[in-house]
Scaffold this active site. Sequence first.
Site, PDB file in Angstrom:
ATOM      1  N   GLU A 238      -5.329  -8.880  -2.827  1.00 39.65           N
ATOM      2  CA  GLU A 238      -5.838  -8.194  -3.873  1.00 39.65           C
ATOM      3  C   GLU A 238      -4.840  -7.708  -4.948  1.00 39.65           C
ATOM      4  O   GLU A 238      -3.836  -6.962  -4.605  1.00 39.65           O
ATOM      5  CB  GLU A 238      -6.877  -7.087  -3.774  1.00 39.65           C
ATOM      6  CG  GLU A 238      -7.434  -6.257  -4.898  1.00 39.65           C
ATOM      7  CD  GLU A 238      -8.050  -4.901  -4.580  1.00 39.65           C
ATOM      8  OE1 GLU A 238      -7.988  -4.168  -5.809  1.00 39.65           O
ATOM      9  OE2 GLU A 238      -8.236  -4.647  -3.478  1.00 39.65           O
TER      10      GLU A 238
ATOM     11  N   ARG B 202       1.057  -1.370  -0.093  1.00 37.05           N
ATOM     12  CA  ARG B 202      -0.068  -0.040  -0.001  1.00 37.05           C
ATOM     13  C   ARG B 202       1.003   1.252   0.206  1.00 37.05           C
ATOM     14  O   ARG B 202       1.483   1.584   1.157  1.00 37.05           O
ATOM     15  CB  ARG B 202      -0.897  -0.038   1.066  1.00 37.05           C
ATOM     16  CG  ARG B 202      -2.005   1.018   1.062  1.00 37.05           C
ATOM     17  CD  ARG B 202      -2.819   0.661   2.315  1.00 37.05           C
ATOM     18  NE  ARG B 202      -3.592  -0.344   2.532  1.00 37.05           N
ATOM     19  CZ  ARG B 202      -4.827  -0.951   1.953  1.00 37.05           C
ATOM     20  NH1 ARG B 202      -5.345   0.038   1.067  1.00 37.05           N
ATOM     21  NH2 ARG B 202      -5.167  -1.961   1.862  1.00 37.05           N
TER      22      ARG B 202
ATOM     23  N   ARG C  67       2.471  -4.886  -6.745  1.00 38.31           N
ATOM     24  CA  ARG C  67       1.806  -6.010  -6.152  1.00 38.31           C
ATOM     25  C   ARG C  67       2.327  -7.296  -6.840  1.00 38.31           C
ATOM     26  O   ARG C  67       2.445  -8.132  -6.291  1.00 38.31           O
ATOM     27  CB  ARG C  67       0.454  -5.951  -5.976  1.00 38.31           C
ATOM     28  CG  ARG C  67      -0.021  -4.819  -5.166  1.00 38.31           C
ATOM     29  CD  ARG C  67      -1.459  -4.730  -4.275  1.00 38.31           C
ATOM     30  NE  ARG C  67      -1.795  -3.849  -3.393  1.00 38.31           N
ATOM     31  CZ  ARG C  67      -2.731  -3.823  -2.737  1.00 38.31           C
ATOM     32  NH1 ARG C  67      -3.655  -4.822  -2.937  1.00 38.31           N
ATOM     33  NH2 ARG C  67      -2.852  -2.939  -1.888  1.00 38.31           N
TER      34      ARG C  67
END
Length: 426
Positions: A351, A279, A393
């Site tokens: 995610e 994040r 990610r």
Amino acid sequence: MLDSKLLRSNLQDVADRLASRGFKLDVARIDALEAKRKEVQTLTEKLQAERNAISKSIGQAKARGEDIAPLMASVETMGSDLANGKVELEAIQTELDAILLGLPNLPDASVPVGADEDGNVEIRRWGTPTAFDFEIKDHVALGEQHGWLDFETAAKLSGARFALLRGPIARLHRALAQFMINLHTGEHGYEEAYTPYLVQAPALQGTGQLPKFEEELFKISREGEADFYLIPTAEVTLTNIVAGEIVEHKALPIKLVAHTPCFRSEAGASGRDTRGMIRQHQFDKVEMVQIVEPSTSMDALEGLVGNAEKVLQLLQLPYRTLSLCTGDMGFSAVKTYDLEVWVPSQDKYREISSCSNCGDFQARRMQARFRNPETGKPELVHTLNGSGLAVGRTLVAVLENYQQADGSIRVPDVLKPYMGGIEVIG
């Protein structure tokens, strides 16, 4: 934005469907505003008719030589009343428009009902997580051991939630983005685009980030000129390409893809994922956008998800596909699928892509339309967007899933051509 006619004709139904998303619609306020709008509009129309009649009689009275001063005074008074009525109507409509801009989209009937992420429904899984026979490291430890992933220097430059990539990991990051773009343009039929990273407020209002989510954006104020915002995703720029346009039916579907940095303030994310690259305020993403004819949009969503899944399959990264419930969907979405990739150090799926059909919600805000070939009339298009994938990610997933006992990283086969044939880094 929802159709205002829908609120007028089916207000309670809209309220019930929004409630399934955890959104409480102020039905009483909308009812009161609509009643007032109708009252003022009726009075204004009646006053205008009377004024027109008196104006007509002025000419007749003048021709007869009668005193027209009282009639002129009445017309003047009515003109003032009409102006006041117009101002009142504009004020009511402004408030109604503001309410509309703050309403999320209505979920499709196929969306599972739930309050939060616990209500999401797993659709399928692909791949099996590796059973490591050594103590695994997270991506931070793997990247920092050679100085190729540097959060300390990034913090010196920019503060928290930034990363500095160097050497083979920087190259691997670039390789992932190039691989994704080449896959989507070469096999999935997307046209590559390079878009601005700075946009003005109307573009963000068009895709639904403004006015509701301004605190999540990075804003650049400019004296005497329109403010700039750093894009939170290329969805904003790609989708707004058709803003204010009437697209010919034969041009649909429009499929666009772009690799851009994304900038998010992460407001409200304090304490969440503070370690590593999960994040961040700045991250890269390959974004897919489709502009389609309405009857095809649900099929297009399934195709969009398949395009994102193909990236993970070729990288041989285990993942699962979720249908998001009503309470976990994004603001603009009618229906959303999330892809979650396996992250070994966290022993769970995280995610990595969100793929949404927004129906005509964004198109109405942007006034993006196509010409119906049967009627010849303009109609709203449907818009879709999805990550294909979030590059940072994906890098995290590759580092952790391809790690070896000595801390080195095997390069996935599909990335070797982008890495100059290198098979192992570290």
